[in-house]
Every structure is written in C-alpha cells, then in structure tokens.
Design an enzyme around this catalytic site. Structure first.
Site, PDB file in Angstrom:
ATOM      1  N   HIS A   1      48.237-100.876  -2.951  1.00  0.00           N
ATOM      2  CA  HIS A   1      48.188-101.975  -3.920  1.00  0.00           C
ATOM      3  C   HIS A   1      46.755-102.139  -4.418  1.00  0.00           C
ATOM      4  CE1 HIS A   1      52.019-104.165  -2.294  1.00  0.00           C
ATOM      5  NE2 HIS A   1      52.205-102.862  -2.465  1.00  0.00           N
TER       6      HIS A   1
ATOM      7  N   GLU B   1      44.773-104.673  -5.054  1.00  0.00           N
ATOM      8  CA  GLU B   1      43.876-105.599  -4.364  1.00  0.00           C
ATOM      9  C   GLU B   1      43.412-105.029  -3.024  1.00  0.00           C
ATOM     10  OE1 GLU B   1      47.104-108.053  -6.504  1.00  0.00           O
ATOM     11  OE2 GLU B   1      47.024-106.233  -5.277  1.00  0.00           O
TER      12      GLU B   1
ATOM     13  N   CYS C   1      48.111-107.898   0.767  1.00  0.00           N
ATOM     14  CA  CYS C   1      46.856-107.895   0.016  1.00  0.00           C
ATOM     15  C   CYS C   1      46.041-109.157   0.287  1.00  0.00           C
ATOM     16  CB  CYS C   1      47.130-107.738  -1.481  1.00  0.00           C
ATOM     17  SG  CYS C   1      47.756-106.095  -1.896  1.00  0.00           S
TER      18      CYS C   1
END
Length: 164
Positions: A60, A62, A93
C-alpha cells in the site's frame, strides 16, 4: 509545527496524492497514492500502491512510503511531517504511520466512501476501521484531518471502472 498547513495547502497536496494514485493505476496497481510533506512544505517522498506489480500484499502507498521515510529521516523529524493520502489509510497503513512517527495524516476520501466503490471486491476487502480509531488506541497524539468532501469526485474518478 504539526498540522501547520491551511486548507488550501491540504487540497494542493491531496491533489498530488490523487495524481499519484492515477499513476499507480496506469502502472497496473490499485489506485492509491501518498505524499510525505516536510515541516516547511517541501514534498519529500511520493508513493503509489505497488502490491500488484511487486507481488507484495503489503504494498500500500502509505506503508511503502513510511518504510522509505524511516530509512531516510529520524523519528523526531518525521513527527513534524504530514502524510497526505488519496484515501483514508487502512488499519495496516495507519499502524505503519504510527510506528514511523509521522505526526499528521490528511486524507481525501474516507474508508467508508471507499467501501461504497469497492463493495466486496476480493482485491480490496476494506476494513470498517477508521484510522482515527486505530490512532486513538495508541499513545501518540497524531493529528488526523479528513475527509475532504470537495475532493471526493476527483478520487472517485480515478477509481471509476477499476472495481468492476
């Protein structure tokens, strides 16, 4: 110094995160993007999702961004930074942001708004766990700002047709 930017700054950096999410989609990944901004307003790092192209379930935007940031900057500096993201960070995240020590999170679209787009798509089994709830369980006073309803259509446009 945390959270020192005004709404126009937030919108500018969120639009950059949305642009990065579009690039992530064009590169074959899911459409999410993140930007790390330093205390004086400099863009320090940009990151799109990479879970598909890197075959990385934790890819992801982030999480990858704060992993990179933690190798470059110390925790005291990161506490003064702001992470901008196109969509509210998921629980994974948010945990990574917490451990990296980034002091402020700003997001455009909420996790619940994302769920309306993705529904039960197996590629994104969205958790109904807002980042504020994750942060509230910790010991750090991380500032969370969002969603920005005026940017919802811009984020949704990048996601159109992806989750079908």
């Amino acid at each position: 110094m945390r959270g020192q930017f005004d709404e126009l700054d937030h919108i500018k950096f969120l639009r950059l995160a949305i642009e990065i999410s579009s690039k992530a989609r064009k590169s074959g990944n899911t459409p999410f993007g993140a930007v790390l901004v330093g205390p004086t307003g400099d863009v320090l790092l940009e990151q799109g999702n990479v879970e598909i192209t890197e075959k990385r379930c934790t890819g992801h935007a982030e999480l990858v961004l704060v992993e990179r940031a933690s190798r470059i900057y110390d925790k005291e500096f990161l506490w003064q930074c702001t992470l901008y993201t196109s969509v509210e960070p998921c629980a994974m995240c948010t945990g990574a942001i917490y451990w990296s020590n980034v002091g402020t999170i700003v997001y455009a679209l909420s996790e619940r708004q994302l769920l309306a787009l993705t529904r039960d798509h197996p590629q994104n089994p969205t958790l109904d766990l807002p980042c504020r709830e994750v942060i509230a369980r910790g010991q750090k006073d991380i500032c969370v700002i969002g969603p920005f309803d005026e940017l919802a259509n811009e984020v949704i446009e990048v996601h159109k047709g992806y989750w079908e």
